[in-house]
Structure formats: structure tokens, C-alpha cells
Scaffold this motif. Sequence first.
Motif, PDB file in Angstrom:
ATOM      1  N   LEU A  63       1.105  -0.902   0.265  1.00 39.68           N
ATOM      2  CA  LEU A  63      -0.754   0.291   0.018  1.00 39.68           C
ATOM      3  C   LEU A  63       0.555   1.447  -0.470  1.00 39.68           C
ATOM      4  CD1 LEU A  63      -2.665  -1.301   2.431  1.00 39.68           C
ATOM      5  CD2 LEU A  63      -3.107  -0.773   0.140  1.00 39.68           C
ATOM      6  N   ASP A  64       1.623   1.165   0.984  1.00 37.85           N
ATOM      7  CA  ASP A  64       2.572   2.294   0.737  1.00 37.85           C
ATOM      8  C   ASP A  64       3.633   2.357  -0.601  1.00 37.85           C
ATOM      9  OD1 ASP A  64       2.087   2.349   3.993  1.00 37.85           O
ATOM     10  OD2 ASP A  64       4.215   1.699   4.002  1.00 37.85           O
ATOM     11  N   ALA A  65       3.645   1.692  -1.144  1.00 34.73           N
ATOM     12  CA  ALA A  65       4.117   1.849  -2.198  1.00 34.73           C
ATOM     13  C   ALA A  65       3.624   1.968  -3.580  1.00 34.73           C
ATOM     14  CB  ALA A  65       5.214   0.074  -3.183  1.00 34.73           C
ATOM     15  N   GLY A  66       2.103   2.189  -3.192  1.00 35.42           N
ATOM     16  CA  GLY A  66       1.689   2.354  -4.222  1.00 35.42           C
ATOM     17  C   GLY A  66       0.340   0.941  -5.338  1.00 35.42           C
ATOM     18  N   ARG A  67       0.859  -0.261  -4.155  1.00 34.40           N
ATOM     19  CA  ARG A  67       0.690  -1.030  -5.366  1.00 34.40           C
ATOM     20  C   ARG A  67      -0.530  -1.540  -4.620  1.00 34.40           C
ATOM     21  NH1 ARG A  67       5.950  -4.408  -6.714  1.00 34.40           N
ATOM     22  NH2 ARG A  67       4.095  -5.681  -7.588  1.00 34.40           N
ATOM     23  N   ALA A 164      -0.382   5.201  -3.490  1.00 42.63           N
ATOM     24  CA  ALA A 164       0.703   5.874  -2.048  1.00 42.63           C
ATOM     25  C   ALA A 164       0.073   7.206  -0.771  1.00 42.63           C
ATOM     26  CB  ALA A 164       1.719   5.869  -2.500  1.00 42.63           C
ATOM     27  N   ASP A 165      -0.787   8.242  -1.917  1.00 46.36           N
ATOM     28  CA  ASP A 165      -1.116   9.677  -0.845  1.00 46.36           C
ATOM     29  C   ASP A 165      -2.401   8.779  -0.644  1.00 46.36           C
ATOM     30  OD1 ASP A 165       0.717  10.814  -1.883  1.00 46.36           O
ATOM     31  OD2 ASP A 165      -0.293  11.699  -3.956  1.00 46.36           O
ATOM     32  N   ALA A 167      -3.443   5.724   1.347  1.00 46.49           N
ATOM     33  CA  ALA A 167      -3.322   4.506   1.203  1.00 46.49           C
ATOM     34  C   ALA A 167      -3.484   4.685   2.870  1.00 46.49           C
ATOM     35  CB  ALA A 167      -1.591   3.875   1.030  1.00 46.49           C
ATOM     36  N   GLY A 175      -3.382   7.435   5.668  1.00 45.80           N
ATOM     37  CA  GLY A 175      -2.277   7.895   5.105  1.00 45.80           C
ATOM     38  C   GLY A 175      -2.454   9.018   4.225  1.00 45.80           C
TER      39      GLY A 175
END
Length: 175
Positions: A63-67, A164-165, A167, A175
Motif C-alpha cells: 500500500l505504501d508503495a502505491g500497489r 500511495a498518497d 493509502a 495515509g
Amino acid sequence: MSGTSGSRRDGGRDRDIEGRARNARPRDGLGRPLPYGAEGVERQPEGVIRDPDRTVTEAQALLDAGRPFHAHEVFEDAWKSGPAQERTLWRGLAQLAVGLTHAARGNATGGARLLRRGAGAVDEWRAGTAAGARPYGLDLVGLAAWARELAASVEGDGAAVGAADRAPRLRGGTG
């Protein structure tokens, strides 16, 4: 790609090594199929049995990696392999991740629907636990609130969000 032969048999359908239909096309970071031969991101291996802490840790990193599409696959493994009494929890978390995926792809309607469905599943599971329980450190109250707020936001403006923004923080805060 792990576990996929990439061969095209049976009317041109991709098959895995067991012969099941499985799309071998590379995927982008949001799980969208790319043309054969294009360079995609590594897919999550399917059917991995993880303990709950590892599931949450791996999903948060994705999630943090935008995936979020890939995080949904991690949650889906827990949903399918975990104890029956936890399936609603893991299914709800998978729905939150795929809801974020759709919102990041610009599908406001589908994203909002899945975010609300996931929030409902998380709430349903939480209702059967002790008040204030945080299974595996998960902030279930915060996650449900995050999902409903994001659903309202994407419906309001219809614009794609940064995965990512936007998440969630699975173990606390948003996030």
C-alpha cells in the motif's frame, strides 16, 4: 512470472503450469494488464500462506508503495487460507485494497462501492469481537472511517487518487 507458464493453449487462453486459465500478461503497479512483452511490475505470488502479522506487514508495504492491487492479493491469500472465523475480516481488507485500486485508476463508482463494502465487512467482523479489540494490531475503526471518507471523496470529484498518497495505515492512523 511465478507459477505461470505463459503458454497460450485452448483457444489462445493463457494457462498456468496446472492448466488453469491464468492471464500471463505483465501488469502495471495498479494491476492493469499491459501488452505481452511490455515490462511490468512483479506480481504477488498466489496461494502463499502467511501468518497474520506477515500478511499485514506485507500488505502495508505494498500500500505504501502505491500497489493496492498487489496488497489485495496478499489479503486474498489470508482470506482463502485463514481460519473460517476470520474470512470476513480478510475479505473486507481485500475489498478496501481493491477499492483503493479502482479509485486510483479513476473508477470512482467502483472504487466507492468496494470501499464501502470493505468497510461494512470490517465493521461486521469487528462487531463480533470484544469492544476495542485490535486483532493483529489492526485499527479497524480507523480503516472503516478511512474507507468511507475516501469513498465520499472520490464520488464527489470523480478524479483518480494517488494510491500511495491515499493509502491507509493498517495499524493506526490514515495515509
